[in-house]
Design a protein around this motif. Sequence first.
Motif, PDB file in Angstrom:
ATOM      1  N   ALA A   1       6.345   3.425  -9.042  1.00 36.59           N
ATOM      2  CA  ALA A   1       5.219   3.715  -9.932  1.00 36.59           C
ATOM      3  C   ALA A   1       3.893   3.633  -9.183  1.00 36.59           C
ATOM      4  O   ALA A   1       2.975   4.434  -9.422  1.00 36.59           O
ATOM      5  CB  ALA A   1       5.228   2.745 -11.109  1.00 36.59           C
ATOM      6  N   LEU A   2       3.792   2.669  -8.262  1.00 40.95           N
ATOM      7  CA  LEU A   2       2.587   2.536  -7.450  1.00 40.95           C
ATOM      8  C   LEU A   2       2.357   3.787  -6.613  1.00 40.95           C
ATOM      9  O   LEU A   2       1.246   4.333  -6.566  1.00 40.95           O
ATOM     10  CB  LEU A   2       2.710   1.309  -6.544  1.00 40.95           C
ATOM     11  CG  LEU A   2       1.614   1.117  -5.489  1.00 40.95           C
ATOM     12  CD1 LEU A   2       0.282   0.788  -6.154  1.00 40.95           C
ATOM     13  CD2 LEU A   2       2.009   0.007  -4.500  1.00 40.95           C
ATOM     14  N   VAL A   3       3.417   4.257  -5.954  1.00 37.43           N
ATOM     15  CA  VAL A   3       3.297   5.433  -5.092  1.00 37.43           C
ATOM     16  C   VAL A   3       2.975   6.679  -5.916  1.00 37.43           C
ATOM     17  O   VAL A   3       2.094   7.470  -5.561  1.00 37.43           O
ATOM     18  CB  VAL A   3       4.595   5.638  -4.284  1.00 37.43           C
ATOM     19  CG1 VAL A   3       4.526   6.943  -3.497  1.00 37.43           C
ATOM     20  CG2 VAL A   3       4.830   4.468  -3.334  1.00 37.43           C
ATOM     21  N   ARG A   4       3.679   6.853  -7.024  1.00 37.47           N
ATOM     22  CA  ARG A   4       3.444   8.025  -7.859  1.00 37.47           C
ATOM     23  C   ARG A   4       1.996   8.045  -8.378  1.00 37.47           C
ATOM     24  O   ARG A   4       1.332   9.087  -8.363  1.00 37.47           O
ATOM     25  CB  ARG A   4       4.424   8.041  -9.027  1.00 37.47           C
ATOM     26  CG  ARG A   4       4.322   9.291  -9.891  1.00 37.47           C
ATOM     27  CD  ARG A   4       5.307   9.216 -11.050  1.00 37.47           C
ATOM     28  NE  ARG A   4       6.678   9.338 -10.612  1.00 37.47           N
ATOM     29  CZ  ARG A   4       7.310  10.501 -10.452  1.00 37.47           C
ATOM     30  NH1 ARG A   4       6.665  11.634 -10.687  1.00 37.47           N
ATOM     31  NH2 ARG A   4       8.571  10.532 -10.067  1.00 37.47           N
ATOM     32  N   GLY A   5       1.499   6.903  -8.828  1.00 36.62           N
ATOM     33  CA  GLY A   5       0.134   6.839  -9.316  1.00 36.62           C
ATOM     34  C   GLY A   5      -0.882   7.171  -8.247  1.00 36.62           C
ATOM     35  O   GLY A   5      -1.889   7.849  -8.507  1.00 36.62           O
ATOM     36  N   TRP A   6      -0.638   6.687  -7.041  1.00 38.15           N
ATOM     37  CA  TRP A   6      -1.528   6.971  -5.904  1.00 38.15           C
ATOM     38  C   TRP A   6      -1.555   8.457  -5.591  1.00 38.15           C
ATOM     39  O   TRP A   6      -2.633   9.047  -5.380  1.00 38.15           O
ATOM     40  CB  TRP A   6      -1.050   6.157  -4.713  1.00 38.15           C
ATOM     41  CG  TRP A   6      -1.606   6.503  -3.377  1.00 38.15           C
ATOM     42  CD1 TRP A   6      -2.869   6.305  -2.921  1.00 38.15           C
ATOM     43  CD2 TRP A   6      -0.879   7.082  -2.272  1.00 38.15           C
ATOM     44  NE1 TRP A   6      -2.978   6.724  -1.611  1.00 38.15           N
ATOM     45  CE2 TRP A   6      -1.778   7.186  -1.197  1.00 38.15           C
ATOM     46  CE3 TRP A   6       0.447   7.489  -2.094  1.00 38.15           C
ATOM     47  CZ2 TRP A   6      -1.400   7.708   0.041  1.00 38.15           C
ATOM     48  CZ3 TRP A   6       0.831   7.998  -0.867  1.00 38.15           C
ATOM     49  CH2 TRP A   6      -0.088   8.110   0.184  1.00 38.15           C
ATOM     50  N   LEU A   7      -0.396   9.092  -5.580  1.00 34.48           N
ATOM     51  CA  LEU A   7      -0.326  10.519  -5.294  1.00 34.48           C
ATOM     52  C   LEU A   7      -1.033  11.330  -6.378  1.00 34.48           C
ATOM     53  O   LEU A   7      -1.845  12.215  -6.093  1.00 34.48           O
ATOM     54  CB  LEU A   7       1.141  10.961  -5.182  1.00 34.48           C
ATOM     55  CG  LEU A   7       1.886  10.483  -3.941  1.00 34.48           C
ATOM     56  CD1 LEU A   7       3.399  10.568  -4.162  1.00 34.48           C
ATOM     57  CD2 LEU A   7       1.490  11.315  -2.724  1.00 34.48           C
TER      58      LEU A   7
ATOM     59  N   LEU B   1       0.850  -1.182   0.000  1.00 38.38           N
ATOM     60  CA  LEU B   1       0.000   0.000   0.000  1.00 38.38           C
ATOM     61  C   LEU B   1       0.891   1.238   0.000  1.00 38.38           C
ATOM     62  O   LEU B   1       1.813   1.334   0.804  1.00 38.38           O
ATOM     63  CB  LEU B   1      -0.903   0.031   1.236  1.00 38.38           C
ATOM     64  CG  LEU B   1      -1.955  -1.076   1.356  1.00 38.38           C
ATOM     65  CD1 LEU B   1      -2.705  -0.930   2.677  1.00 38.38           C
ATOM     66  CD2 LEU B   1      -2.934  -1.026   0.189  1.00 38.38           C
ATOM     67  N   PRO B   2       0.645   2.198  -0.879  1.00 43.55           N
ATOM     68  CA  PRO B   2       1.460   3.418  -0.874  1.00 43.55           C
ATOM     69  C   PRO B   2       1.224   4.215   0.394  1.00 43.55           C
ATOM     70  O   PRO B   2       0.127   4.212   0.962  1.00 43.55           O
ATOM     71  CB  PRO B   2       0.967   4.171  -2.112  1.00 43.55           C
ATOM     72  CG  PRO B   2      -0.386   3.626  -2.385  1.00 43.55           C
ATOM     73  CD  PRO B   2      -0.389   2.207  -1.915  1.00 43.55           C
ATOM     74  N   GLY B   3       2.276   4.877   0.865  1.00 44.33           N
ATOM     75  CA  GLY B   3       2.144   5.648   2.096  1.00 44.33           C
ATOM     76  C   GLY B   3       3.383   6.478   2.373  1.00 44.33           C
ATOM     77  O   GLY B   3       4.073   6.942   1.468  1.00 44.33           O
ATOM     78  N   GLY B   4       3.678   6.617   3.661  1.00 43.59           N
ATOM     79  CA  GLY B   4       4.718   7.535   4.123  1.00 43.59           C
ATOM     80  C   GLY B   4       4.046   8.737   4.742  1.00 43.59           C
ATOM     81  O   GLY B   4       3.130   9.319   4.149  1.00 43.59           O
ATOM     82  N   SER B   5       4.468   9.131   5.924  1.00 47.27           N
ATOM     83  CA  SER B   5       3.780  10.192   6.660  1.00 47.27           C
ATOM     84  C   SER B   5       3.609  11.474   5.851  1.00 47.27           C
ATOM     85  O   SER B   5       2.474  11.966   5.683  1.00 47.27           O
ATOM     86  CB  SER B   5       4.510  10.473   7.974  1.00 47.27           C
ATOM     87  OG  SER B   5       3.919  11.554   8.658  1.00 47.27           O
ATOM     88  N   PRO B   6       4.680  12.074   5.309  1.00 48.72           N
ATOM     89  CA  PRO B   6       4.473  13.300   4.526  1.00 48.72           C
ATOM     90  C   PRO B   6       3.630  13.067   3.275  1.00 48.72           C
ATOM     91  O   PRO B   6       2.824  13.934   2.894  1.00 48.72           O
ATOM     92  CB  PRO B   6       5.905  13.731   4.168  1.00 48.72           C
ATOM     93  CG  PRO B   6       6.765  13.081   5.211  1.00 48.72           C
ATOM     94  CD  PRO B   6       6.110  11.768   5.477  1.00 48.72           C
ATOM     95  N   ALA B   7       3.806  11.905   2.635  1.00 54.61           N
ATOM     96  CA  ALA B   7       2.988  11.597   1.463  1.00 54.61           C
ATOM     97  C   ALA B   7       1.511  11.551   1.834  1.00 54.61           C
ATOM     98  O   ALA B   7       0.645  12.028   1.085  1.00 54.61           O
ATOM     99  CB  ALA B   7       3.430  10.276   0.843  1.00 54.61           C
ATOM    100  N   ASN B   8       1.192  10.990   2.988  1.00 52.69           N
ATOM    101  CA  ASN B   8      -0.200  10.959   3.450  1.00 52.69           C
ATOM    102  C   ASN B   8      -0.750  12.369   3.675  1.00 52.69           C
ATOM    103  O   ASN B   8      -1.919  12.641   3.405  1.00 52.69           O
ATOM    104  CB  ASN B   8      -0.312  10.163   4.749  1.00 52.69           C
ATOM    105  CG  ASN B   8      -0.025   8.689   4.563  1.00 52.69           C
ATOM    106  OD1 ASN B   8      -0.182   8.144   3.482  1.00 52.69           O
ATOM    107  ND2 ASN B   8       0.414   8.037   5.635  1.00 52.69           N
ATOM    108  N   VAL B   9       0.091  13.258   4.199  1.00 56.64           N
ATOM    109  CA  VAL B   9      -0.330  14.648   4.392  1.00 56.64           C
ATOM    110  C   VAL B   9      -0.651  15.280   3.042  1.00 56.64           C
ATOM    111  O   VAL B   9      -1.673  15.973   2.883  1.00 56.64           O
ATOM    112  CB  VAL B   9       0.759  15.456   5.126  1.00 56.64           C
ATOM    113  CG1 VAL B   9       0.379  16.936   5.190  1.00 56.64           C
ATOM    114  CG2 VAL B   9       0.981  14.914   6.534  1.00 56.64           C
ATOM    115  N   ALA B  10       0.220  15.047   2.053  1.00 53.57           N
ATOM    116  CA  ALA B  10       0.004  15.613   0.726  1.00 53.57           C
ATOM    117  C   ALA B  10      -1.281  15.075   0.102  1.00 53.57           C
ATOM    118  O   ALA B  10      -2.054  15.827  -0.511  1.00 53.57           O
ATOM    119  CB  ALA B  10       1.201  15.312  -0.172  1.00 53.57           C
TER     120      ALA B  10
END
Length: 327
Positions: free
Chosen positions: A78-84, A46-55
């Motif tokens: 690619a998964l994280v970028r697509g989620w963002l 699952l994509p995540g990361g604290s600052p990424a979640n804030v964004a």
Amino acid sequence: MRFVVVGEALVDVVPAVPSPVVSAEVPELGSAESREQAGLPKTRDLPGGSPANVAVTLGRLGRQATLVTTLGDDARGALVRGWLEASDVDVVAAAPATGRTSTAAVVLDARGGASYDFDLTWDLPAQLLEAQVDRADVVHAGSIATVLEPGADAVEAALRGAAGRALVSFDPNARPAITPDVPAVLGHVERLVALSDVVKVSEEDLAWYYPGVEPVEAAQRWAAHGPVLVVVTLGGDGAIAVRGDDVVRTPGVKVDVADTIGAGDTFMGALLDALAGEGAVGAQARAVLTALTPEQLAHALTWAARAAAVTVSRPGADPPTRAELES
């Protein structure tokens, strides 16, 4: 109005949730070992990361958000970028030295609380960061990116440069698995607190930094050395805002908890959204924060708590949209 969030984006490797068919017919296949024997995955990404979640929270609330981070040129990146990007977040990313997108193996306790085992490198180029921060009305940084070298120094320099020009916010979000030595990171954290206009911190994190000190007392110490506003989250018990002599308390929002992944980050993003709605952005941010009434502060805390309650009610870091909150 441009929000720039600085920090790690990664993949949470979480225990796989058994499908309804499997769990109904063969309940024991819910365990990791039995799922592996049956040819089912033990974990899922699952994509995540604290600052990424804030964004993502800011993007879903309709704000113009940019995440400055590191991502590998790999499937997880690619998964994280697509989620963002699906949440309308602009992604400005450098490749980490390892070439791999960072991961956090998640362990959930019986109440859905999450702990993490990280495989993470943080080496964001200073010039990349400065170019984005220079054009921001709100700059937020937090978590591992603010304490892990070599990238932490670039983050501190960027926040120092933004002070007085943008609203600067900070969430220490302590990660003992990454930085287990409190004295080694506390001085760095306190410098970032002093550079900030708004600090959000959980009571657990304050207890780790200052054992035996009451959360309000610790928050008042921080508020006396830089930030206009220090907000302490208390989980299901609500939140406390400290501003000078003002102490504003709001209750929690009752909800059935799926897990707590991303709860504090959702609170942070929604808090920034609420403060921006009051005009606390850009060079006038500190003056606006100082002038907010206790009722306005309470409204901001309640908005943030409601957003976090939605996130904990469903698996993973899945913040609400503005339409969900307003309904």
